[in-house]
Every structure is written in C-alpha cells, then in structure tokens.
Design a protein around this motif. Sequence first.
Motif, PDB file in Angstrom:
ATOM      1  N   PRO A  18       0.867  -1.329  -0.178  1.00 27.14           N
ATOM      2  CA  PRO A  18       0.095  -0.138  -0.061  1.00 27.14           C
ATOM      3  C   PRO A  18       0.921   1.361  -0.094  1.00 27.14           C
ATOM      4  O   PRO A  18       2.051   1.101   0.461  1.00 27.14           O
ATOM      5  CB  PRO A  18      -0.779  -0.223   1.413  1.00 27.14           C
ATOM      6  N   GLU A  19       0.206   2.332  -0.394  1.00 26.54           N
ATOM      7  CA  GLU A  19       1.301   3.510  -0.700  1.00 26.54           C
ATOM      8  C   GLU A  19       1.455   4.079   0.636  1.00 26.54           C
ATOM      9  O   GLU A  19       2.524   4.697   0.972  1.00 26.54           O
ATOM     10  CB  GLU A  19       0.518   4.373  -1.514  1.00 26.54           C
ATOM     11  N   ALA A  20       0.458   3.891   1.645  1.00 29.85           N
ATOM     12  CA  ALA A  20       0.740   4.375   3.084  1.00 29.85           C
ATOM     13  C   ALA A  20       2.056   3.653   3.486  1.00 29.85           C
ATOM     14  O   ALA A  20       2.805   4.258   4.253  1.00 29.85           O
ATOM     15  CB  ALA A  20      -0.340   4.311   3.888  1.00 29.85           C
ATOM     16  N   THR A  21       2.012   2.563   3.230  1.00 31.12           N
ATOM     17  CA  THR A  21       3.044   1.700   3.871  1.00 31.12           C
ATOM     18  C   THR A  21       4.592   2.141   3.369  1.00 31.12           C
ATOM     19  O   THR A  21       5.436   2.267   3.818  1.00 31.12           O
ATOM     20  CB  THR A  21       2.908   0.257   3.660  1.00 31.12           C
ATOM     21  N   VAL A  22       4.503   2.245   1.962  1.00 30.28           N
ATOM     22  CA  VAL A  22       5.752   2.668   1.136  1.00 30.28           C
ATOM     23  C   VAL A  22       6.156   4.015   1.958  1.00 30.28           C
ATOM     24  O   VAL A  22       7.373   4.266   2.119  1.00 30.28           O
ATOM     25  CB  VAL A  22       5.475   2.824  -0.272  1.00 30.28           C
ATOM     26  N   LYS A  61       1.679  -4.184  10.987  1.00 24.36           N
ATOM     27  CA  LYS A  61       0.847  -4.403   9.728  1.00 24.36           C
ATOM     28  C   LYS A  61       1.595  -4.183   8.844  1.00 24.36           C
ATOM     29  O   LYS A  61       1.860  -5.099   7.741  1.00 24.36           O
ATOM     30  CB  LYS A  61      -0.127  -3.610   9.655  1.00 24.36           C
ATOM     31  N   ASP A  62       2.634  -3.027   8.730  1.00 23.54           N
ATOM     32  CA  ASP A  62       3.407  -2.650   7.530  1.00 23.54           C
ATOM     33  C   ASP A  62       4.602  -3.845   7.327  1.00 23.54           C
ATOM     34  O   ASP A  62       4.849  -4.073   6.359  1.00 23.54           O
ATOM     35  CB  ASP A  62       4.205  -1.464   7.913  1.00 23.54           C
ATOM     36  N   LEU A  63       5.249  -4.258   8.543  1.00 19.96           N
ATOM     37  CA  LEU A  63       6.252  -5.205   8.342  1.00 19.96           C
ATOM     38  C   LEU A  63       5.775  -6.596   7.912  1.00 19.96           C
ATOM     39  O   LEU A  63       6.403  -7.274   7.354  1.00 19.96           O
ATOM     40  CB  LEU A  63       7.109  -5.160   9.716  1.00 19.96           C
ATOM     41  N   GLU A 244       3.894  15.438   0.524  1.00 15.53           N
ATOM     42  CA  GLU A 244       2.236  15.467   0.601  1.00 15.53           C
ATOM     43  C   GLU A 244       2.046  14.305   1.403  1.00 15.53           C
ATOM     44  O   GLU A 244       2.445  13.224   1.713  1.00 15.53           O
ATOM     45  CB  GLU A 244       1.570  15.156  -0.805  1.00 15.53           C
ATOM     46  N   ALA A 245       0.774  14.459   2.170  1.00 12.50           N
ATOM     47  CA  ALA A 245       0.664  13.753   3.358  1.00 12.50           C
ATOM     48  C   ALA A 245      -0.096  12.272   2.544  1.00 12.50           C
ATOM     49  O   ALA A 245      -0.667  12.460   1.487  1.00 12.50           O
ATOM     50  CB  ALA A 245      -0.626  14.015   4.219  1.00 12.50           C
TER      51      ALA A 245
END
Length: 248
Positions: A18-22, A61-63, A244-245
């Motif tokens: 997901p972009e948020a994870t990146v 969750k990200d990892l 950007e957020a």
Amino acid sequence: MSQQRTGPTGGPDFPDLPEATVARLPEYLRALHHLAEDGHDTVSSEGLAAAAGVNSAKLRKDLSHLGRTGTRGVGYDVTLLIDQIEQVLGLTHRRAVALVGVGNLGHALAGYAGFGTRGFRIAALFDADHGRVGEHINGLVVRHIDDLPEVVEQESISIAVIATPAHAAQHVADRLVEAGVTSVLNFAPCVLNVPDGVDVRKVDLAIELQILSFHEHRKSALTALPAAVQKPGRVGMANRLGGEAVAT
C-alpha cells in the motif's frame, strides 16, 4: 491479483505494498540505522514504532507485508530488517540523481550530505541560466539544461529533483521526461503534468507552514473559548513535513 516473487527468507522479495506503507518504510529505515549506530542488535515492535513516530500496531502491519513478523520475546533483527527494507526500496546500490535549478534552494540541496548516507548521489547539476553554467558546487560543475539527454544516459539517471521557480518547472519536467527520467521530486510550488509511468513527489514548504498555521490558529481559538465549551480536538495532522501527506 499482482504477482509476488519469493525471497531467500521465504517472504515476498518485492511485495505489492500500500502507498501508505511505502511512505512509512523510509521512517523505519532511518530509525533502524540510528538503532544500529547505537549498538542495538534487536528491537521490539514497540521500540521501533516509538523511534519512527508511529503506533506499534501500524508498524507490525506494515512489516507483515514484507514477510517480517519478528520473534516473540526478542523482536526484530535490526540488520536483517535494514537489509530487507533497503531491498524493497531499491537502495541496494547508490542511485544517481540529477538536480535542475541551482538557485538558493538548489544550491543547498546540492550540498546536502544526507543524500549520500541514504543511498543517493547527486550526479549532475543543471541550470538554464548561462551565468550559472560552469559554477562549481560540492565538487560538481553546473551544466546547461541542453546537456540533459547526454548526461542522463551517461550517468544512468532515472530520478531528478526540480528546484526551479514555478513558471519553469513544467518545461523542466518535460525535458527530463524526454531525456528518460521516470521519477521526479518537485520542490517548485506547482502541479506537474507528466505521462503515465512517471512518478512525481511534491514538496511544498509553504503548504506545510500553512497547515501548521491552521493548528496554531485553532489552538488560539480554543484557548479563547470558555473552558466549559472547549472540546478535545478532532484533527490530528502532526508530523506531515517531508512531502504530501499519504492517507493511512
């Protein structure tokens, strides 16, 4: 459904993230490097989350997208996690970057030592001003923007930074794309139009200051209210500097 290749550890070698994870992986990487420099071999999810400024559930969750779940009672191996995040971010070798626009901001960026410690090297400097061409900055000679195609090919450059005034940024972006650049970090206060396959990240410091101004204005307004009508804040937008957020 996207395909994932399996790495030597059994986890996904190049996961569909997901972009948020990146957007958070570089924060984890920076925290991990600091932990390694301080002599830590392992770190708990709570410790890494605190160092990166996120909550531990979000970090786990990200990892997990990387195939990393940590070891109960031990945590994460710092060195192995650094290696895996760098692999996913494409930082296993130093990437050459072009910088266009060597005014005050560009000059400062050209001399920023932090790029080198994070997997990047400024390989070429460009400007359209003939008065700037030939200037030496941090060991590099400023080239004219007409030299872009030749230098991009010679240095295998795929990433560029635009630090020009807004009125020149779109033209510069067009020249970069024509030369073969496929990723752009834009410091100019404008929106760039680029073809599919070209990624753009925007850093507008004035916008970030305006967001902070909102919070200051809101705090002042709350302070002016009688205590009985003050309510807990509903907007949590801290730590949004650095681009950007990204929605979580």
